[in-house]
Design a protein around this motif. Structure first.
Motif, mmCIF file in Angstrom:
data_model
loop_
_atom_site.group_PDB
_atom_site.id
_atom_site.type_symbol
_atom_site.label_atom_id
_atom_site.label_comp_id
_atom_site.label_asym_id
_atom_site.label_seq_id
_atom_site.Cartn_x
_atom_site.Cartn_y
_atom_site.Cartn_z
ATOM 1 N N ARG A 91 121.427 5.715 103.173
ATOM 2 C CA ARG A 91 119.986 5.670 103.189
ATOM 3 C C ARG A 91 119.650 5.359 104.566
ATOM 4 O O ARG A 91 120.155 4.424 105.427
ATOM 5 C CB ARG A 91 119.519 4.341 102.536
ATOM 6 C CG ARG A 91 119.287 4.880 101.064
ATOM 7 C CD ARG A 91 118.953 3.685 100.136
ATOM 8 N NE ARG A 91 117.769 2.953 100.624
ATOM 9 C CZ ARG A 91 116.723 3.225 99.846
ATOM 10 N NH1 ARG A 91 116.507 3.786 98.984
ATOM 11 N NH2 ARG A 91 115.679 2.434 100.468
ATOM 12 N N GLN A 92 118.605 6.046 105.094
ATOM 13 C CA GLN A 92 117.973 5.578 106.620
ATOM 14 C C GLN A 92 117.513 4.481 106.332
ATOM 15 O O GLN A 92 116.869 3.742 105.172
ATOM 16 C CB GLN A 92 117.028 6.803 106.672
ATOM 17 C CG GLN A 92 117.726 8.135 106.781
ATOM 18 C CD GLN A 92 116.625 9.226 106.914
ATOM 19 O OE1 GLN A 92 115.508 8.978 106.969
ATOM 20 N NE2 GLN A 92 117.078 10.612 107.402
ATOM 21 N N PRO A 93 117.336 3.697 107.511
ATOM 22 C CA PRO A 93 116.721 2.495 107.542
ATOM 23 C C PRO A 93 114.953 2.725 107.146
ATOM 24 O O PRO A 93 114.457 3.757 107.345
ATOM 25 C CB PRO A 93 116.659 2.255 108.833
ATOM 26 C CG PRO A 93 117.746 2.859 109.441
ATOM 27 C CD PRO A 93 117.919 4.114 108.517
ATOM 28 N N PHE A 94 114.388 1.624 106.494
ATOM 29 C CA PHE A 94 112.996 1.660 106.187
ATOM 30 C C PHE A 94 112.475 0.261 106.849
ATOM 31 O O PHE A 94 113.185 -0.758 106.359
ATOM 32 C CB PHE A 94 113.003 1.714 104.734
ATOM 33 C CG PHE A 94 111.680 1.895 104.371
ATOM 34 C CD1 PHE A 94 110.952 3.289 104.529
ATOM 35 C CD2 PHE A 94 111.000 0.962 103.356
ATOM 36 C CE1 PHE A 94 109.643 3.314 104.069
ATOM 37 C CE2 PHE A 94 109.503 1.222 102.933
ATOM 38 C CZ PHE A 94 109.129 2.493 103.468
ATOM 39 N N ASP A 121 105.582 12.444 102.653
ATOM 40 C CA ASP A 121 106.814 11.766 102.927
ATOM 41 C C ASP A 121 107.743 12.555 102.085
ATOM 42 O O ASP A 121 108.948 12.945 102.493
ATOM 43 C CB ASP A 121 106.698 10.395 103.248
ATOM 44 C CG ASP A 121 108.079 9.798 103.521
ATOM 45 O OD1 ASP A 121 108.092 9.893 104.678
ATOM 46 O OD2 ASP A 121 108.810 9.129 102.783
ATOM 47 N N TYR A 176 119.928 14.917 106.102
ATOM 48 C CA TYR A 176 119.364 13.767 105.838
ATOM 49 C C TYR A 176 120.580 12.658 106.377
ATOM 50 O O TYR A 176 120.088 11.762 107.157
ATOM 51 C CB TYR A 176 119.365 13.531 104.283
ATOM 52 C CG TYR A 176 118.897 11.899 103.978
ATOM 53 C CD1 TYR A 176 117.523 11.519 104.267
ATOM 54 C CD2 TYR A 176 119.889 11.014 103.720
ATOM 55 C CE1 TYR A 176 117.029 10.355 103.747
ATOM 56 C CE2 TYR A 176 119.590 9.566 103.443
ATOM 57 C CZ TYR A 176 117.890 9.269 103.494
ATOM 58 O OH TYR A 176 117.544 8.226 103.223
ATOM 59 N N TRP A 230 119.005 9.440 111.869
ATOM 60 C CA TRP A 230 118.835 7.913 111.743
ATOM 61 C C TRP A 230 117.682 7.593 110.957
ATOM 62 O O TRP A 230 117.605 6.874 109.932
ATOM 63 C CB TRP A 230 118.783 7.418 113.150
ATOM 64 C CG TRP A 230 118.194 6.079 113.351
ATOM 65 C CD1 TRP A 230 116.820 5.454 113.254
ATOM 66 C CD2 TRP A 230 118.862 5.090 113.063
ATOM 67 N NE1 TRP A 230 116.778 3.900 113.208
ATOM 68 C CE2 TRP A 230 118.400 3.497 113.197
ATOM 69 C CE3 TRP A 230 120.328 4.601 113.039
ATOM 70 C CZ2 TRP A 230 118.563 2.346 112.912
ATOM 71 C CZ3 TRP A 230 120.979 3.272 112.848
ATOM 72 C CH2 TRP A 230 120.158 2.365 112.850
ATOM 73 N N GLN A 231 116.509 8.454 111.180
ATOM 74 C CA GLN A 231 115.196 8.270 110.297
ATOM 75 C C GLN A 231 114.677 9.755 110.221
ATOM 76 O O GLN A 231 114.848 10.503 111.080
ATOM 77 C CB GLN A 231 114.531 7.285 110.830
ATOM 78 C CG GLN A 231 114.844 5.877 110.210
ATOM 79 C CD GLN A 231 114.044 4.678 110.622
ATOM 80 O OE1 GLN A 231 114.149 4.697 112.040
ATOM 81 N NE2 GLN A 231 113.295 3.930 109.858
ATOM 82 N N SER A 232 113.879 10.086 109.199
ATOM 83 C CA SER A 232 113.150 11.323 109.055
ATOM 84 C C SER A 232 111.957 10.692 108.076
ATOM 85 O O SER A 232 112.152 10.441 106.983
ATOM 86 C CB SER A 232 113.636 12.441 108.605
ATOM 87 O OG SER A 232 114.602 12.179 107.197
ATOM 88 N N PHE A 233 110.874 10.873 108.679
ATOM 89 C CA PHE A 233 109.686 10.242 107.815
ATOM 90 C C PHE A 233 108.247 10.873 108.357
ATOM 91 O O PHE A 233 108.249 11.405 109.311
ATOM 92 C CB PHE A 233 109.317 8.738 107.664
ATOM 93 C CG PHE A 233 109.352 8.217 109.229
ATOM 94 C CD1 PHE A 233 108.248 8.058 109.773
ATOM 95 C CD2 PHE A 233 110.629 7.696 109.975
ATOM 96 C CE1 PHE A 233 107.914 7.420 111.015
ATOM 97 C CE2 PHE A 233 110.528 7.228 111.127
ATOM 98 C CZ PHE A 233 109.096 7.119 111.863
ATOM 99 N N GLY A 269 119.025 2.271 116.537
ATOM 100 C CA GLY A 269 117.638 1.825 116.292
ATOM 101 C C GLY A 269 116.837 1.364 117.842
ATOM 102 O O GLY A 269 115.722 0.916 118.081
ATOM 103 N N GLU A 286 108.926 3.643 114.858
ATOM 104 C CA GLU A 286 107.569 3.789 114.146
ATOM 105 C C GLU A 286 106.420 3.786 114.890
ATOM 106 O O GLU A 286 106.573 3.652 116.239
ATOM 107 C CB GLU A 286 107.509 2.124 113.303
ATOM 108 C CG GLU A 286 108.962 1.816 112.481
ATOM 109 C CD GLU A 286 109.003 2.860 111.183
ATOM 110 O OE1 GLU A 286 108.005 3.397 110.956
ATOM 111 O OE2 GLU A 286 110.191 2.765 110.672
#
Ligand code: XMP
Length: 510
Positions: A385-388, A413, A426, A430-433, A465, A508
């Motif tokens: 899972r990507q970080p949230f 999203d 995916y 690192w992240q996709s949003f 990150g 972010e």
């Protein structure tokens, strides 16, 4: 273990990672650490890291030279090499011979760290130095050289001191791993016994002893990798005496609360869903300023958690998935500066509730936590899972966070994530949003005029990150995502792509 003294290099943590990849435990300490304050039993070798300063500057970061009298094998890297040379009476030169970037070194003596090569062999390496060793200190010989650094590597003829001008820890030094291996296994004599299996066994025992036979512990689960692996590990020690709460703050991704709960239950965790969406959204009404949003969410989280915790009896401990980069005292160039990421969303809780903390991953990197998760037989969809972020979609809905706007973003999203997954991208990101911007623009749809909001797509590559690069997504994927969002998500008529790296942007938007 191998102890690394940090002189402020951006690569210091990487050295620790490389050593740990060899299944040998390694820790970073500020360069100002006094050897007398450290228990050296178990320390088999020392690494002096690189650093941005020049050893000869008046306020250059120094260290207690007693580190060089411990008798422990010591490896100096870049600044660490210059410091070693300086301490043993060598001289440094600066200026003309600066090197930044790829370079080649020639092996002059096939011994010590270079025993695996032949004299005259060339190695591609990564250099980043202004100073270099000009005159070797007494007792040292040159083992490798380069155009910009006649002494690219040196070693003592009878004592366990070696030093490199280049950085063996970065990927741009392809044979760096072999060099570090030679130091860790051959020179320092470390055994490769720091494995996920051993770590789990030792942690379970430590946690059982610490909590005792009857006390209970609490864990705030976010559904992310760190807290979930922490909960599974701790539950191996405490079983159902570990109580987990998963707080639905109404700011999660589409369908996430149900999915996460299903997964957590399948892991046999004692977990309760706390549905607090309305409370969080109520408190966020009318708020647009990013820091205020974060503060409100942090406060409400603590209130909700506290209420739940107080209702349970016999709780003495709180489990957190804190990682090493969160606690590491970085830089330390002018003394330890303790820059700690303040992302921790349960900050303040342990004190208020008088809990003791259990942080089994305080010394681990994220990829090591993933490896533990695999060892604990946890499903890949949790581990990948990507970080949230803790404040969730509140920091991705720019402007006011209303239930409608959260819903709009969730839809956009989920389309983006669905397509990224379908493309097989995916796990590699690192992240996709998606981010919802409070920017209205004019569009045309079915011959009618629209005046709707904008969605930005963000996809990044990152190691931890702390820094990040925007990801180059395939054109057809971007086309599909953009078409689907504009057609399927009410209230959005424009999609833009974020192509900013961190720094200077952050991952972010708020
Ligand atoms: P930034 O935006 O600072 O984010 O580049 C770096 C990484 O941290 C995540 N992030 C958070 N994680 N609580 C968290 O648990 C937070 O408040 C928070 N803010 C940012 C972000 O998603 C990225 O992976």
């Amino acid at each position: 273990m191998i102890l690394i003294l940090d002189f402020g290099s951006q690569y210091t943590q990487l050295i620790a990672r490389r050593v740990r990849e060899l299944n040998v435990y390694s820790e970073v300490r500020p360069c100002t650490t006094d050897p007398k304050t450290v228990d050296l039993t178990g320390v088999k070798g020392i690494v002096l890291s690189g650093g941005p300063a020049s050893v000869t500057e008046a306020d250059a970061p120094d260290f207690n030279s007693e580190w060089l009298s411990t008798g422990l094998p010591t490896l100096g890297i870049c600044y660490g090499m210059q410091l070693m040379a300086h301490n043993f009476g060598g001289t440094l030169g600066r200026g003309a011979a600066r090197e930044y970037g790829p370079s080649t070194v020639r092996v002059e003596r096939a011994e010590g760290l270079f025993a695996g090569w032949k004299k005259g062999d060339s190695l591609s390496v990564w250099m980043s130095h202004g100073d270099h060793v000009e005159k070797l200190p007494e007792g040292f010989v040159t083992v490798a050289s380069s155009g910009g650094a006649p002494v690219a590597a040196m070693q003592h003829t009878s004592k366990p001191f070696v030093a490199l001008q280049f950085h063996p820890e970065v990927v741009h030094t392809p044979q760096g791993k072999e060099i570090i291996k030679a130091f860790v296994y051959e020179m320092a004599g470390c055994k490769a016994d720091w494995t996920p299996g051993n770590f789990i066994e030792q942690s379970v025992k430590k946690i059982s002893d610490e909590v005792g036979p009857t006390s209970q512990a609490l864990c705030a689960l976010s559904g992310g990798v760190d807290s979930t692996v922490a909960a599974v590990l701790v539950s191996r020690a405490l079983g159902k005496r570990l109580h987990c709460f998963f707080v639905d703050n109404g700011l999660l991704r589409k369908g996430e609360a149900e999915q996460v709960m299903k997964r957590l239950k399948s892991l046999d965790l004692n977990v309760e869903l706390v549905d607090a969406g309305a409370r969080f959204l109520g408190e966020l009404k009318g708020v647009t300023e990013p820091e205020r949003k974060r503060k409100i969410i942090g406060r409400v989280f603590i209130e909700v958690f506290e209420e739940k915790a107080k209702a349970l009896k016999g709780i003495t401990h709180l489990v957190q998935g804190t990682l090493y980069p969160d606690v590491i005292e970085s830089v330390s160039v002018r003394g330890p500066s303790a820059t700690i990421k303040t992302h921790h969303n349960v900050g303040g809780l342990p004190d208020r509730l008088n809990f003791k903390l259990i942080e089994p991953f305080r010394e681990l990197f994220k990829d090591e936590v993933r490896a533990l998760g695999r060892e604990l037989d946890m499903p890949t969809e949790i581990l990948q899972r990507q970080p949230f972020p803790g404040p969730g979609l509140a920091v991705r809905v720019l402007g006011e966070v209303t239930p409608e706007r959260v819903k709009t973003l969730q839809e956009a999203d989920s389309i983006f994530l669905e397509e990224v997954r379908a493309e097989g991208l995916y796990a590699g990101l690192w992240q996709s949003f998606a981010v919802l911007l409070p920017v209205r623009s004019v569009g045309v749809m079915a011959d009618g005029r629209t005046y709707d909001e904008t969605v930005a797509l963000r996809a990044v590559h990152s190691e931890d990150g702390m820094t990040a690069d925007w990801a180059f997504l395939p054109e057809d994927l971007l086309r599909r995502v953009s078409n689907r969002i504009v057609n399927e998500v009410k209230g959005v008529n424009r999609v833009v792509l974020d192509i900013s790296s961190k720094p200077p942007a952050t991952i972010e938007w708020e």
